[in-house]
Scaffold this motif. Structure first.
Motif, mmCIF file in Angstrom:
data_model
loop_
_atom_site.group_PDB
_atom_site.id
_atom_site.type_symbol
_atom_site.label_atom_id
_atom_site.label_comp_id
_atom_site.label_asym_id
_atom_site.label_seq_id
_atom_site.Cartn_x
_atom_site.Cartn_y
_atom_site.Cartn_z
ATOM 1 N N VAL A 29 3.002 5.978 -3.183
ATOM 2 C CA VAL A 29 4.060 6.711 -3.877
ATOM 3 C C VAL A 29 3.745 6.813 -5.370
ATOM 4 O O VAL A 29 3.911 7.875 -5.980
ATOM 5 C CB VAL A 29 5.436 6.043 -3.664
ATOM 6 C CG1 VAL A 29 6.495 6.668 -4.570
ATOM 7 C CG2 VAL A 29 5.867 6.160 -2.211
ATOM 8 N N MET A 30 3.269 5.725 -5.945
ATOM 9 C CA MET A 30 2.906 5.739 -7.360
ATOM 10 C C MET A 30 1.801 6.761 -7.620
ATOM 11 O O MET A 30 1.850 7.507 -8.607
ATOM 12 C CB MET A 30 2.472 4.337 -7.802
ATOM 13 C CG MET A 30 3.597 3.311 -7.730
ATOM 14 S SD MET A 30 3.054 1.591 -7.984
ATOM 15 C CE MET A 30 2.771 1.598 -9.746
ATOM 16 N N GLN A 31 0.835 6.818 -6.737
ATOM 17 C CA GLN A 31 -0.243 7.805 -6.872
ATOM 18 C C GLN A 31 0.297 9.226 -6.748
ATOM 19 O O GLN A 31 -0.091 10.119 -7.511
ATOM 20 C CB GLN A 31 -1.314 7.552 -5.810
ATOM 21 C CG GLN A 31 -2.082 6.255 -5.985
ATOM 22 C CD GLN A 31 -2.928 5.917 -4.772
ATOM 23 O OE1 GLN A 31 -3.272 6.785 -3.964
ATOM 24 N NE2 GLN A 31 -3.262 4.644 -4.606
ATOM 25 N N SER A 85 0.832 -1.208 0.000
ATOM 26 C CA SER A 85 0.000 0.000 0.000
ATOM 27 C C SER A 85 0.868 1.260 0.000
ATOM 28 O O SER A 85 0.505 2.277 -0.626
ATOM 29 C CB SER A 85 -0.938 0.010 1.207
ATOM 30 O OG SER A 85 -0.209 0.009 2.419
ATOM 31 N N GLU A 86 2.018 1.213 0.667
ATOM 32 C CA GLU A 86 2.909 2.384 0.665
ATOM 33 C C GLU A 86 3.512 2.610 -0.725
ATOM 34 O O GLU A 86 3.648 3.762 -1.166
ATOM 35 C CB GLU A 86 4.008 2.193 1.703
ATOM 36 C CG GLU A 86 3.529 2.349 3.139
ATOM 37 C CD GLU A 86 4.600 2.039 4.156
ATOM 38 O OE1 GLU A 86 4.708 2.784 5.143
ATOM 39 O OE2 GLU A 86 5.332 1.038 3.968
ATOM 40 N N GLU A 119 6.152 -11.767 -9.177
ATOM 41 C CA GLU A 119 4.707 -11.564 -9.335
ATOM 42 C C GLU A 119 4.265 -10.210 -8.762
ATOM 43 O O GLU A 119 3.365 -9.564 -9.293
ATOM 44 C CB GLU A 119 3.937 -12.689 -8.634
ATOM 45 C CG GLU A 119 4.151 -14.074 -9.220
ATOM 46 C CD GLU A 119 5.385 -14.776 -8.701
ATOM 47 O OE1 GLU A 119 5.581 -15.968 -9.025
ATOM 48 O OE2 GLU A 119 6.187 -14.146 -7.965
ATOM 49 N N GLN A 120 4.912 -9.784 -7.705
ATOM 50 C CA GLN A 120 4.555 -8.488 -7.104
ATOM 51 C C GLN A 120 4.982 -7.337 -8.004
ATOM 52 O O GLN A 120 4.278 -6.343 -8.141
ATOM 53 C CB GLN A 120 5.194 -8.352 -5.733
ATOM 54 C CG GLN A 120 4.872 -7.043 -5.015
ATOM 55 C CD GLN A 120 3.388 -6.881 -4.758
ATOM 56 O OE1 GLN A 120 2.815 -7.572 -3.937
ATOM 57 N NE2 GLN A 120 2.740 -5.945 -5.460
ATOM 58 N N PHE A 121 6.149 -7.479 -8.626
ATOM 59 C CA PHE A 121 6.598 -6.458 -9.568
ATOM 60 C C PHE A 121 5.621 -6.348 -10.745
ATOM 61 O O PHE A 121 5.315 -5.247 -11.207
ATOM 62 C CB PHE A 121 8.003 -6.778 -10.082
ATOM 63 C CG PHE A 121 9.097 -6.493 -9.090
ATOM 64 C CD1 PHE A 121 9.569 -5.205 -8.909
ATOM 65 C CD2 PHE A 121 9.648 -7.510 -8.324
ATOM 66 C CE1 PHE A 121 10.582 -4.933 -7.992
ATOM 67 C CE2 PHE A 121 10.651 -7.257 -7.406
ATOM 68 C CZ PHE A 121 11.126 -5.964 -7.235
ATOM 69 N N ALA A 128 1.192 -3.415 -13.610
ATOM 70 C CA ALA A 128 -0.196 -3.350 -14.060
ATOM 71 C C ALA A 128 -0.921 -2.176 -13.397
ATOM 72 O O ALA A 128 -1.677 -1.443 -14.058
ATOM 73 C CB ALA A 128 -0.919 -4.665 -13.753
ATOM 74 N N TYR A 129 -0.679 -1.979 -12.105
ATOM 75 C CA TYR A 129 -1.324 -0.881 -11.392
ATOM 76 C C TYR A 129 -0.846 0.468 -11.933
ATOM 77 O O TYR A 129 -1.644 1.400 -12.115
ATOM 78 C CB TYR A 129 -1.046 -0.985 -9.899
ATOM 79 C CG TYR A 129 -1.655 0.139 -9.102
ATOM 80 C CD1 TYR A 129 -3.036 0.234 -8.940
ATOM 81 C CD2 TYR A 129 -0.851 1.127 -8.518
ATOM 82 C CE1 TYR A 129 -3.609 1.278 -8.214
ATOM 83 C CE2 TYR A 129 -1.409 2.159 -7.792
ATOM 84 C CZ TYR A 129 -2.791 2.236 -7.652
ATOM 85 O OH TYR A 129 -3.347 3.280 -6.942
ATOM 86 N N GLY A 130 0.455 0.575 -12.180
ATOM 87 C CA GLY A 130 1.003 1.819 -12.708
ATOM 88 C C GLY A 130 0.410 2.189 -14.054
ATOM 89 O O GLY A 130 0.083 3.357 -14.316
#
Length: 297
Positions: free
Chosen positions: A214-216, A209-210, A248-250, A255-257
């Motif tokens: 940062v991405m947001q 979530s952190e 997998e997390q990367f 995908a979220y970015g």
């Protein structure tokens, strides 16, 4: 140091090609962040004929506990021949895209801004078809110095966020999270035609979530390109790795970015801020931006 998992093992490079790049760098007495910061991708990048040039170094005025660049040496006076030598290396290596970065030079009034400009100008003279990415320090918040760099019109302005706000005091004690965001925001406002870029390293104790926050935050300041990679401990005296993040997390962060609007997200365990930087040329083709005559500083 903790044993690395299988997905962080790199293939042995073909040393004939690597040696050719090293020969050029030694012949022209140039530094690269690939060597100074012990980048795990040095073999792949040198084999491909690419390098991230480190100017005004190799001594740094900051002592970030994650970084392998030397901070114990005393910074030297700027070398007026460095821009010419760097441009010659770009010509010899036939680079389509070049990344120019620097150590922190907090001892200089402009943080080294004019040296960045001289390097950009020399590359443009010798190799006008080469696109230029500058990976700059925070300049201690000297926004006039930032404007000096932007006036040289690099195609990409890169400044790394490095980590989440909660870890800044431990990971980047002389940095400032809000100043980093402001630098990226001002770059977009001053030079709306360029592409802004930032990078995050993970594995130091941050949460999913952190990282997403940062991405947001980076999207709020209209950052275009993001790199996310695994932090690796250069030596016993550096910060320890808290955990090795699975591939997998990367992929999930990438995908979220893309979902929240980054034009390009490069996210993998071995990603570094200038890893596969030449892909930005493809980005420029798909999302072209032109400087209008009315857009002046």
């Amino acid at each position: 140091m903790t044993v690395k998992p299988d997905w962080l093992r790199v293939k042995a490079p073909q040393w004939e090609r690597v040696g050719n790049v090293k020969e050029i760098l030694r012949d022209l007495a140039l530094n690269t962040v690939c060597e100074e910061a012990s980048c795990p991708n040095i073999g792949e990048c040198f084999q491909a004929g690419t390098a991230t040039f480190l100017i005004m170094g190799p001594a740094c005025t900051r002592a970030c506990p994650y970084c392998d660049i030397d901070f114990e040496k005393k910074p030297q006076a700027l070398d007026p021949t460095e821009p010419t030598r760097l441009a010659e290396a770009v010509r010899r290596m036939k680079l389509n895209h070049v990344v120019i970065t620097s150590v922190n030079r907090d001892d200089l009034p402009d943080g080294g801004a004019l040296q960045f400009v001289r390097c950009i100008e020399e590359v443009r003279t010798v190799s006008p078809q080469t696109t230029i990415e500058v990976l700059i320090p925070d300049l201690c918040g000297n926004w006039e110095a930032l404007k000096i760099i932007l006036q040289a019109s690099p195609e990409v302005l890169n400044h790394n966020t490095e980590t989440i706000p909660r870890l800044y005091r431990r990971v980047r004690p002389q940095g400032n999270y809000d100043r980093t965001l402001e630098l990226l925001q001002r770059s977009r406002q001053i030079a709306p035609w360029l592409y802004t870029k930032s990078g995050i390293m993970v594995g130091l104790g941050e949460t999913d979530s952190e990282i997403r926050q940062v991405m947001q935050d980076l999207r709020v300041v209209d950052c275009d390109i993001l790199t996310i990679g695994q932090y690796l401990q250069p030596s016993q005296k550096h910060l320890q790795v808290n955990d090795f993040v699975r591939p997998e997390q990367f992929a999930a962060w990438q995908a979220y970015g893309e979902e929240i609007g980054f034009l390009q997200v490069v996210s993998s365990p071995l990603t570094r801020s200038s890893y596969h930087a030449e892909q930005v040329r493809q980005l420029m083709e798909h999302h072209p931006r032109k400087k209008l005559l009315s857009q002046e500083f």
